[in-house]
Write a protein that holds these residues in place. Structure first.
Motif, short mmCIF file in Angstrom:
data_model
loop_
_atom_site.label_atom_id
_atom_site.label_comp_id
_atom_site.label_asym_id
_atom_site.label_seq_id
_atom_site.Cartn_x
_atom_site.Cartn_y
_atom_site.Cartn_z
N HIS A 1 1.33 -1.92 0.01
CA HIS A 1 0.07 0.11 -0.33
C HIS A 1 1.15 1.03 -0.26
O HIS A 1 1.74 1.64 0.82
N ILE A 2 1.18 1.82 -0.40
CA ILE A 2 2.55 2.94 -1.23
C ILE A 2 1.60 4.29 -1.65
O ILE A 2 2.61 5.11 -1.39
N ASP A 3 0.70 4.49 -2.48
CA ASP A 3 -0.59 5.70 -2.25
C ASP A 3 -1.11 6.61 -0.49
O ASP A 3 -1.90 5.45 -0.42
N LEU A 4 -0.02 6.65 -0.12
CA LEU A 4 -0.55 7.22 1.23
C LEU A 4 -1.55 8.12 1.77
O LEU A 4 -0.77 9.58 1.34
N ILE A 5 -2.51 8.33 2.44
CA ILE A 5 -2.44 9.62 3.00
C ILE A 5 -2.92 10.23 4.11
O ILE A 5 -3.08 8.77 5.47
N PHE A 6 -2.53 10.75 5.03
CA PHE A 6 -2.43 11.37 6.26
C PHE A 6 -2.63 12.75 6.37
O PHE A 6 -3.08 13.49 5.89
N THR A 7 -3.74 12.75 7.65
CA THR A 7 -4.67 14.04 8.21
C THR A 7 -4.95 14.17 9.61
O THR A 7 -3.95 13.29 10.52
N ASN A 8 -4.81 15.10 9.67
CA ASN A 8 -5.70 15.46 11.23
C ASN A 8 -6.95 15.97 11.50
O ASN A 8 -7.34 16.04 12.71
N ILE A 9 -7.83 15.72 10.31
CA ILE A 9 -9.17 14.83 10.46
C ILE A 9 -9.67 13.93 11.30
O ILE A 9 -9.14 12.06 11.07
N GLU A 10 -9.43 13.93 12.23
CA GLU A 10 -10.21 12.63 13.05
C GLU A 10 -11.41 11.31 12.85
O GLU A 10 -11.29 10.72 12.90
N ASP A 11 -12.38 12.18 11.97
CA ASP A 11 -13.34 11.26 10.98
C ASP A 11 -13.16 10.42 10.08
O ASP A 11 -14.26 10.05 9.41
N ALA A 12 -11.92 11.02 9.06
CA ALA A 12 -11.73 10.50 7.98
C ALA A 12 -11.30 9.52 7.61
O ALA A 12 -11.26 8.16 8.67
N GLU A 13 -11.68 9.31 6.87
CA GLU A 13 -12.14 7.83 6.26
C GLU A 13 -11.74 7.51 4.97
O GLU A 13 -11.79 8.97 3.91
N ALA A 14 -11.07 6.40 3.67
CA ALA A 14 -10.62 6.88 3.15
C ALA A 14 -11.27 4.87 2.30
O ALA A 14 -11.52 3.89 3.40
N GLU A 15 -11.70 5.33 1.01
CA GLU A 15 -12.24 3.80 0.32
C GLU A 15 -11.28 3.90 -0.95
O GLU A 15 -11.02 4.94 -1.96
N THR A 16 -10.65 2.57 -1.33
CA THR A 16 -10.38 2.68 -2.68
C THR A 16 -11.04 1.73 -3.75
O THR A 16 -11.76 0.99 -3.07
N LEU A 17 -10.90 2.40 -4.68
CA LEU A 17 -12.12 1.80 -5.92
C LEU A 17 -11.46 0.91 -6.59
O LEU A 17 -9.92 1.20 -6.79
N ASN A 18 -12.28 0.58 -6.95
CA ASN A 18 -12.09 -0.41 -8.12
C ASN A 18 -12.17 -0.57 -8.89
O ASN A 18 -12.64 -0.90 -9.69
N THR A 19 -11.34 0.67 -10.06
CA THR A 19 -11.45 0.91 -10.99
C THR A 19 -10.28 1.45 -11.30
O THR A 19 -9.19 1.70 -10.49
N GLY A 20 -10.53 2.47 -12.99
CA GLY A 20 -8.71 3.46 -13.30
C GLY A 20 -8.36 2.27 -13.80
O GLY A 20 -7.91 0.76 -13.87
N THR A 21 -7.04 2.60 -15.27
CA THR A 21 -6.06 2.27 -15.95
C THR A 21 -4.92 2.47 -15.17
O THR A 21 -3.89 1.84 -16.12
N SER A 22 -4.78 3.14 -14.76
CA SER A 22 -3.39 3.10 -13.66
C SER A 22 -2.73 1.86 -13.31
O SER A 22 -3.84 0.90 -12.55
N ASP A 23 -2.00 1.95 -12.71
CA ASP A 23 -0.95 0.08 -12.56
C ASP A 23 -1.43 0.98 -10.31
O ASP A 23 -1.48 -0.28 -9.75
N HIS A 24 -2.33 1.86 -9.47
CA HIS A 24 -2.73 1.94 -8.93
C HIS A 24 -3.52 2.47 -8.68
O HIS A 24 -4.99 2.80 -9.79
N TRP A 25 -4.10 0.96 -7.61
CA TRP A 25 -6.19 1.43 -7.32
C TRP A 25 -6.48 3.32 -6.56
O TRP A 25 -5.45 4.19 -6.04
N PRO A 26 -7.76 3.59 -7.76
CA PRO A 26 -7.77 5.11 -6.83
C PRO A 26 -8.14 5.54 -5.54
O PRO A 26 -8.95 4.24 -4.87
N ILE A 27 -7.93 6.27 -4.82
CA ILE A 27 -8.62 6.08 -2.98
C ILE A 27 -9.79 7.71 -3.13
O ILE A 27 -8.86 9.03 -3.34
N VAL A 28 -10.75 7.44 -2.26
CA VAL A 28 -11.33 8.97 -1.67
C VAL A 28 -11.56 8.43 -0.70
O VAL A 28 -11.43 7.94 0.09
N MET A 29 -11.06 9.98 -0.24
CA MET A 29 -10.60 10.60 1.59
C MET A 29 -12.38 11.06 1.43
O MET A 29 -12.85 12.17 1.15
#
Length: 233
Positions: free
Chosen positions: A180-208
């Protein structure tokens, strides 16, 4: 002429079409931020637009955009770019025009810093791409990777200094490994992230996502009467 303008004519229909709806209310919209390692903007620009709108994201952070990033912009978004150390590098942060964005000047390559207003609280977005490695490319078992590497120790010191938290996705971001190399860091305590099963890059998109930080839309726009507009059109 007076009968034309006083009756239920085109003039009256258009007035009805643009009459504000008094029952419309303000609506709070949660903040969504799309993170995507695009691997050159030129070949995936339309894909980026689709991802932004399908994920209902107000902000997008895109790494390894390449030199063609100016050839296509996301509609209704303002983009901020910082070049990389090679033709394939570079970072773009795109912010919806319903928010106020201020670019913070920096001489750091592959790094974009933008302050965002228009939310329930001001936030700062920092998009970083590490050349020769791609994004952070730091592995840690506590960050959803199989092993911990030396680069992770550098990154840990930085996030601890900035009082930030790691936000895990729903799976690893690399398509070529278990890392897991696309890393998200934040000080927003309630933040969550979802990895999307789409895209043609060799990395999956992530929505925070954050429900605590949001923006408001109001009912001051004209409310369309679809029966009337169907007649007009």
């Amino acid at each position: 002429m007076s009968e034309w303008f006083s009756g239920n004519t085109i003039n009256g229909i258009l007035n009805l079409w643009e009459t504000p709806n008094n029952h419309s209310k303000c609506q709070q919209n949660p903040l969504n931020i799309l993170n995507y390692h695009v691997q050159e903007w030129g070949t995936r620009a339309l894909e980026v637009v689709e991802l932004m709108f399908n994920s209902d994201s107000s902000i997008g952070i895109f790494t390894e955009v390449g030199e063609l990033w100016k050839d296509f912009t996301i509609p209704h978004f303002k983009s901020f770019y910082q070049k990389g150390t090679n033709s394939k590098g570079g970072v773009v942060v795109a912010v919806g025009k319903h928010l106020k964005a201020t670019h913070i000047d920096t001489n750091i390559e592959n790094t974009v810093i933008v302050d965002i207003e228009g939310l329930t609280e001001q936030i700062r977005i920092i998009g970083i791409y590490w050349p020769q490695s791609g994004d952070f490319n730091a592995s840690a078992q506590e960050w959803q990777s199989p092993v911990t590497d030396a680069r992770c120790n550098q990154l840990k010191k930085w996030i601890e200094k900035n009082n930030s938290l790691f936000i895990p996705g729903t799976k690893n971001s690399s398509k070529r490994s278990e890392r897991h190399i696309d890393l998200i860091f934040t000080n927003i305590e309630d933040a969550e992230a979802e990895t999307l099963n789409t895209g043609t890059s060799d990395h999956w998109p992530i929505v925070m996502k954050s429900d605590r930080i949001d923006f408001q839309t109001n009912g001051n726009f004209p409310a369309v009467s679809w029966i009337v507009s169907q007649i007009v059109l």
